[in-house]
Design an enzyme around this catalytic site. Structure first.
Site, PDB file in Angstrom:
ATOM      1  CE  LYS A   1      -4.038  -0.721  -0.203  1.00 40.48           C
ATOM      2  NZ  LYS A   1      -2.325  -1.964  -0.031  1.00 40.48           N
TER       3      LYS A   1
ATOM      4  CG  ASP B   1      -0.977  -5.377  -0.947  1.00 46.34           C
ATOM      5  OD1 ASP B   1      -0.054  -4.863  -1.541  1.00 46.34           O
ATOM      6  OD2 ASP B   1      -1.475  -4.872  -0.215  1.00 46.34           O
TER       7      ASP B   1
END
Ligand code: ATR
Length: 284
Positions: A70, A106
């Site tokens: 990520k 997210d």
């Protein structure tokens, strides 16, 4: 059915075989009748740059990025959306006519899940947050953008909490940040908290120990655990026993997926479909 015209969306991670995103995304793509397929790609860390160039060369429409890529994926992208900049991580990439744009859905997925499942209003809220890793950073950035007033952070490694607070305090000067020296100190700060959120992996391994005791939380406080396997962690069991509203991270997983789906396809997935697909896989 895959046709000559079918467009590809993927997910890169290592490992990736346990990801629930392929089933969740393909269910939504099919329900919308969109000519896309969502495919898992296991990418070892040493091949990350090659994999991203390859996905671009193949002309995929976009992809998700999961652990451990990520943050490391960021230098390989052409542009970062503000959501990715402030989270310091990317979980969604769109291929915009050959330019790879990194987003982070997210944090906004978490906020959506808190609002939908717990009727939690971030505006003006006082939040206690456990953890200081990538998940915490994304969550804090999104909660601040949504209007949180006060955030206290506790982490096993205190220095990391302090570093995160100083980073976030610079970005969001209107929010009152503090760190608790340890989890016990955090328990002492829970009296005026509207939401307690666990962003760590504690609780993932059927661990019956408590990370934080909830005794001091007011009765209308919410408890959110980003962990969803097992679906009921020791933290959520405690919340249930105390009659506190609570939810696990499945709603966040679904909501980040809904946001990604729209970034890639320009369409809205059927409301609630991703969450019900996840609920049907992760039995309670
Ligand atoms: P992520 O991107 O999922 O947040 P990460 O950046 O590796 O992953 O961060 C993991 C977080 O979980 C950290 O806050 C970590 O605490 P440390 O900074 O002390 O390592 C926390 N964490 C992981 N396992 C934990 C455990 N058993 N007890 C308490 N905290 C834990």
């Amino acid at each position: 059915m895959v046709h000559g015209t079918t467009r590809i969306i993927g997910i890169i991670g290592y490992p990736v075989r346990h990801s629930l995103s392929p089933v969740m995304q393909n269910s939504a793509l099919q329900a919308c009748g969109l000519d896309y397929v969502y495919v898992p790609f296991e990418v070892v860390p040493e091949e990350l740059g090659n994999a991203v160039s390859g996905l671009k060369a193949l002309g995929v429409s976009g992809f998700n990025v999961t652990i451990p890529h990520k943050t490391e994926v960021m230098p390989f992208l052409d542009e970062l959306d503000q959501s990715a900049e402030s989270a310091g991580a990317v979980n969604t990439v769109k291929n915009d006519a050959g330019r790879l744009i990194g987003y982070n859905t997210d944090g906004d997925g978490l906020v959506r899940s808190l609002m939908a499942e717990l009727e939690f209003i971030p505006q003006g809220a006082s939040i206690a947050l456990v953890g200081a890793g990538g998940a915490a950073r994304g969550a804090i950035a999104a909660l601040c953008r949504a209007g949180a007033r006060r955030i206290v952070i506790a982490n096993r490694t205190r220095d990391k909490a302090a570093a995160l607070v100083s980073l976030m305090a610079d970005r969001f000067p209107c929010v009152e940040f503090s760190t608790a020296d340890d989890f016990e100190c955090l328990e002492g700060c829970l009296g005026e908290v509207d939401l307690l959120i666990n962003t760590t992996s504690f609780g993932m391994h059927l661990d019956n120990r408590r990370i934080v005791c909830l005794d001091n939380l007011p009765p209308n406080a919410r408890v959110y655990d980003m962990v969803y396997a097992p679906p009921v962690t020791s933290l959520l069991r405690d919340a249930e026993q105390k009659g506190l509203r609570h939810a696990n991270g499945l709603g966040m997983l679904a909501a980040q997926g809904e946001l990604g789906f729209t970034i890639w396809t320009g369409s809205m997935p059927p409301k609630g479909l991703m969450k019900s697909v996840l609920d049907s896989i992760c039995h309670y």
